[in-house]
Design a protein around this motif. Structure first.
Motif, PDB file in Angstrom:
ATOM      1  N   ASP A  15       0.975  -1.198   0.152  1.00 25.57           N
ATOM      2  CA  ASP A  15      -0.138   0.064  -0.083  1.00 25.57           C
ATOM      3  C   ASP A  15       0.722   1.143   0.052  1.00 25.57           C
ATOM      4  O   ASP A  15       0.598   2.343  -0.738  1.00 25.57           O
ATOM      5  CB  ASP A  15      -0.871  -0.058   1.189  1.00 25.57           C
ATOM      6  CG  ASP A  15      -2.196  -1.136   1.076  1.00 25.57           C
ATOM      7  OD1 ASP A  15      -2.248  -1.474   0.079  1.00 25.57           O
ATOM      8  OD2 ASP A  15      -2.524  -1.238   2.203  1.00 25.57           O
ATOM      9  N   LEU A  16       1.879   1.259   0.855  1.00 28.38           N
ATOM     10  CA  LEU A  16       2.807   2.508   0.754  1.00 28.38           C
ATOM     11  C   LEU A  16       3.378   2.554  -0.347  1.00 28.38           C
ATOM     12  O   LEU A  16       3.640   3.773  -0.681  1.00 28.38           O
ATOM     13  CB  LEU A  16       3.454   2.222   2.147  1.00 28.38           C
ATOM     14  CG  LEU A  16       2.915   2.486   3.522  1.00 28.38           C
ATOM     15  CD1 LEU A  16       4.019   1.789   4.546  1.00 28.38           C
ATOM     16  CD2 LEU A  16       2.290   3.818   3.904  1.00 28.38           C
ATOM     17  N   SER A  17       3.951   1.565  -0.952  1.00 28.02           N
ATOM     18  CA  SER A  17       4.671   1.628  -2.507  1.00 28.02           C
ATOM     19  C   SER A  17       3.579   1.907  -3.299  1.00 28.02           C
ATOM     20  O   SER A  17       4.387   3.098  -4.064  1.00 28.02           O
ATOM     21  CB  SER A  17       5.359   0.484  -2.828  1.00 28.02           C
ATOM     22  OG  SER A  17       6.039   0.558  -3.866  1.00 28.02           O
ATOM     23  N   ARG A  26       9.818   1.121   2.766  1.00 31.50           N
ATOM     24  CA  ARG A  26      11.076   0.651   3.003  1.00 31.50           C
ATOM     25  C   ARG A  26      11.192  -0.073   4.319  1.00 31.50           C
ATOM     26  O   ARG A  26      11.480  -0.913   4.654  1.00 31.50           O
ATOM     27  CB  ARG A  26      12.262   1.655   2.479  1.00 31.50           C
ATOM     28  CG  ARG A  26      13.593   1.221   3.099  1.00 31.50           C
ATOM     29  CD  ARG A  26      14.412   2.054   2.567  1.00 31.50           C
ATOM     30  NE  ARG A  26      15.856   2.179   3.509  1.00 31.50           N
ATOM     31  CZ  ARG A  26      16.635   2.877   3.564  1.00 31.50           C
ATOM     32  NH1 ARG A  26      16.788   3.831   2.742  1.00 31.50           N
ATOM     33  NH2 ARG A  26      17.721   2.710   4.390  1.00 31.50           N
ATOM     34  N   TRP A  27      10.633   0.895   5.237  1.00 28.17           N
ATOM     35  CA  TRP A  27      10.563   0.674   6.441  1.00 28.17           C
ATOM     36  C   TRP A  27       9.655  -0.557   6.809  1.00 28.17           C
ATOM     37  O   TRP A  27      10.194  -1.416   7.783  1.00 28.17           O
ATOM     38  CB  TRP A  27       9.907   1.815   7.416  1.00 28.17           C
ATOM     39  CG  TRP A  27      10.166   1.430   8.938  1.00 28.17           C
ATOM     40  CD1 TRP A  27      10.999   1.590   9.695  1.00 28.17           C
ATOM     41  CD2 TRP A  27       8.887   0.772   9.756  1.00 28.17           C
ATOM     42  NE1 TRP A  27      10.559   1.244  11.123  1.00 28.17           N
ATOM     43  CE2 TRP A  27       9.233   0.827  11.050  1.00 28.17           C
ATOM     44  CE3 TRP A  27       7.630   0.268   9.352  1.00 28.17           C
ATOM     45  CZ2 TRP A  27       8.453   0.016  11.845  1.00 28.17           C
ATOM     46  CZ3 TRP A  27       6.761  -0.005  10.337  1.00 28.17           C
ATOM     47  CH2 TRP A  27       7.383  -0.531  11.416  1.00 28.17           C
ATOM     48  N   ALA A  28       8.586  -0.707   6.304  1.00 28.82           N
ATOM     49  CA  ALA A  28       7.617  -1.837   6.424  1.00 28.82           C
ATOM     50  C   ALA A  28       8.523  -3.286   5.828  1.00 28.82           C
ATOM     51  O   ALA A  28       8.477  -4.028   6.434  1.00 28.82           O
ATOM     52  CB  ALA A  28       6.372  -1.470   5.878  1.00 28.82           C
ATOM     53  N   PRO A  50      -7.253  -2.663  -9.950  1.00 30.90           N
ATOM     54  CA  PRO A  50      -7.311  -2.185 -11.446  1.00 30.90           C
ATOM     55  C   PRO A  50      -6.776  -0.758 -11.801  1.00 30.90           C
ATOM     56  O   PRO A  50      -6.093  -0.642 -12.657  1.00 30.90           O
ATOM     57  CB  PRO A  50      -8.759  -2.223 -11.726  1.00 30.90           C
ATOM     58  CG  PRO A  50      -9.183  -3.261 -10.376  1.00 30.90           C
ATOM     59  CD  PRO A  50      -8.336  -3.095  -9.444  1.00 30.90           C
ATOM     60  N   LEU A  51      -6.511   0.055 -10.721  1.00 31.53           N
ATOM     61  CA  LEU A  51      -6.233   1.177 -10.861  1.00 31.53           C
ATOM     62  C   LEU A  51      -4.610   1.156 -10.994  1.00 31.53           C
ATOM     63  O   LEU A  51      -3.977   2.190 -11.719  1.00 31.53           O
ATOM     64  CB  LEU A  51      -6.359   2.097  -9.547  1.00 31.53           C
ATOM     65  CG  LEU A  51      -5.294   3.632  -9.427  1.00 31.53           C
ATOM     66  CD1 LEU A  51      -6.347   4.398 -10.408  1.00 31.53           C
ATOM     67  CD2 LEU A  51      -5.836   4.179  -7.961  1.00 31.53           C
ATOM     68  N   ASP A  52      -3.807   0.177 -10.410  1.00 34.46           N
ATOM     69  CA  ASP A  52      -2.366   0.109 -10.683  1.00 34.46           C
ATOM     70  C   ASP A  52      -1.875  -0.264 -12.057  1.00 34.46           C
ATOM     71  O   ASP A  52      -1.028  -0.109 -12.497  1.00 34.46           O
ATOM     72  CB  ASP A  52      -1.825  -1.063  -9.920  1.00 34.46           C
ATOM     73  CG  ASP A  52      -1.840  -0.682  -8.275  1.00 34.46           C
ATOM     74  OD1 ASP A  52      -2.107   0.450  -8.076  1.00 34.46           O
ATOM     75  OD2 ASP A  52      -1.624  -1.528  -7.639  1.00 34.46           O
ATOM     76  N   GLY A  78      -9.204  13.587 -12.728  1.00 37.87           N
ATOM     77  CA  GLY A  78     -10.427  12.686 -13.254  1.00 37.87           C
ATOM     78  C   GLY A  78     -10.356  11.281 -13.125  1.00 37.87           C
ATOM     79  O   GLY A  78     -11.211  10.557 -13.374  1.00 37.87           O
ATOM     80  N   VAL A  79      -9.072  10.814 -12.550  1.00 39.84           N
ATOM     81  CA  VAL A  79      -9.126   9.192 -12.011  1.00 39.84           C
ATOM     82  C   VAL A  79      -9.582   9.243 -10.919  1.00 39.84           C
ATOM     83  O   VAL A  79      -9.263   9.589  -9.886  1.00 39.84           O
ATOM     84  CB  VAL A  79      -7.257   8.847 -12.168  1.00 39.84           C
ATOM     85  CG1 VAL A  79      -7.250   7.338 -11.731  1.00 39.84           C
ATOM     86  CG2 VAL A  79      -6.812   9.415 -13.583  1.00 39.84           C
ATOM     87  N   PRO A  80     -10.489   8.052 -10.854  1.00 40.94           N
ATOM     88  CA  PRO A  80     -11.351   8.010  -9.676  1.00 40.94           C
ATOM     89  C   PRO A  80     -10.370   7.059  -8.663  1.00 40.94           C
ATOM     90  O   PRO A  80      -9.533   6.509  -9.062  1.00 40.94           O
ATOM     91  CB  PRO A  80     -12.577   7.128  -9.985  1.00 40.94           C
ATOM     92  CG  PRO A  80     -12.029   6.380 -11.205  1.00 40.94           C
ATOM     93  CD  PRO A  80     -11.059   7.371 -11.956  1.00 40.94           C
ATOM     94  N   GLY A  81     -11.002   7.344  -7.427  1.00 39.11           N
ATOM     95  CA  GLY A  81     -10.380   6.268  -6.271  1.00 39.11           C
ATOM     96  C   GLY A  81      -9.414   7.283  -5.380  1.00 39.11           C
ATOM     97  O   GLY A  81      -8.956   8.225  -5.657  1.00 39.11           O
ATOM     98  N   PRO A  82      -9.484   6.781  -4.186  1.00 38.99           N
ATOM     99  CA  PRO A  82      -8.737   7.245  -2.947  1.00 38.99           C
ATOM    100  C   PRO A  82      -7.171   7.161  -3.210  1.00 38.99           C
ATOM    101  O   PRO A  82      -6.326   8.175  -2.928  1.00 38.99           O
ATOM    102  CB  PRO A  82      -9.020   6.588  -1.775  1.00 38.99           C
ATOM    103  CG  PRO A  82      -9.483   5.276  -2.197  1.00 38.99           C
ATOM    104  CD  PRO A  82     -10.302   5.542  -3.590  1.00 38.99           C
ATOM    105  N   LYS A  83      -6.822   6.131  -3.974  1.00 46.25           N
ATOM    106  CA  LYS A  83      -5.374   5.981  -4.109  1.00 46.25           C
ATOM    107  C   LYS A  83      -4.879   7.007  -5.073  1.00 46.25           C
ATOM    108  O   LYS A  83      -3.942   7.758  -4.938  1.00 46.25           O
ATOM    109  CB  LYS A  83      -4.988   4.630  -4.689  1.00 46.25           C
ATOM    110  CG  LYS A  83      -3.286   4.544  -4.713  1.00 46.25           C
ATOM    111  CD  LYS A  83      -2.933   2.920  -5.405  1.00 46.25           C
ATOM    112  CE  LYS A  83      -3.241   1.952  -4.655  1.00 46.25           C
ATOM    113  NZ  LYS A  83      -2.672   0.678  -5.126  1.00 46.25           N
ATOM    114  N   ALA A  84      -5.770   7.250  -6.384  1.00 45.10           N
ATOM    115  CA  ALA A  84      -5.381   8.261  -7.345  1.00 45.10           C
ATOM    116  C   ALA A  84      -5.508   9.763  -6.719  1.00 45.10           C
ATOM    117  O   ALA A  84      -4.510  10.554  -7.038  1.00 45.10           O
ATOM    118  CB  ALA A  84      -6.163   8.061  -8.457  1.00 45.10           C
TER     119      ALA A  84
END
Length: 152
Positions: A15-17, A26-28, A50-52, A78-84
């Motif tokens: 998730d962090l990467s 890196r720490w994790a 799918p976002l990746d 315009g790219v949906p999702g919390p990660k974007a």
């Protein structure tokens, strides 16, 4: 240490990467390596979302890694999702920090002191405030919101 801790660290590394938080990732990952081999699971790494695989997300990640934060932020509009949204706003924040540092050097020289602010803070603040009010902010967006509030 049980399997759950290993799986949580493994997921945190991913998730962090994927959110371009490389030092935290890196720490994790270092914590994972530090576990005894007997405690490590033989799980398959988490499947990418799918976002990746979204072309704009891939391009934004490449821009981010190249420290071209303004382009990374722009391409994710315009790219949906919390990660974007996180990478877009975090890139916008870092682009503002880069600009703030340039202005500081321009105004006062490399050793001088200047009290310039990140010019992107107000825009990022309003977007994150709206996400929080709507209840759609994940932990990463809340982290970024905390950084923005501290800098204001």
């Amino acid at each position: 240490m049980d399997l759950k801790v290993y799986q949580e660290l493994e997921q945190a590394t991913y998730d962090l990467s994927s959110r371009c938080l490389y030092q935290a990732s890196r720490w994790a990952a270092e914590q994972l390596v530090g576990l005894d081999e007997a405690q490590q699971a033989t799980n398959i790494p988490p499947a990418p979302s799918p976002l990746d695989r979204h072309p704009k997300f891939i391009l934004a990640t490449a821009y981010f890694q190249d420290k071209d934060y303004r382009r990374a932020s722009h391409i994710l509009k315009g790219v949906p999702g919390p990660k974007a949204l996180f990478i877009r706003l975090y890139s916008q924040y870092l682009a503002g920090e880069k600009r703030r540092e340039e202005e500081r050097v321009e105004k006062s020289g490399p050793l001088g002191e200047s009290h310039t602010l990140n010019p992107e803070l107000d825009d990022i603040d309003s977007q994150l405030h709206a996400e929080c009010q709507a209840g759609t902010a994940d932990a990463f967006l809340l982290y970024l919101y905390g950084i923005v509030l501290l800098d204001k």
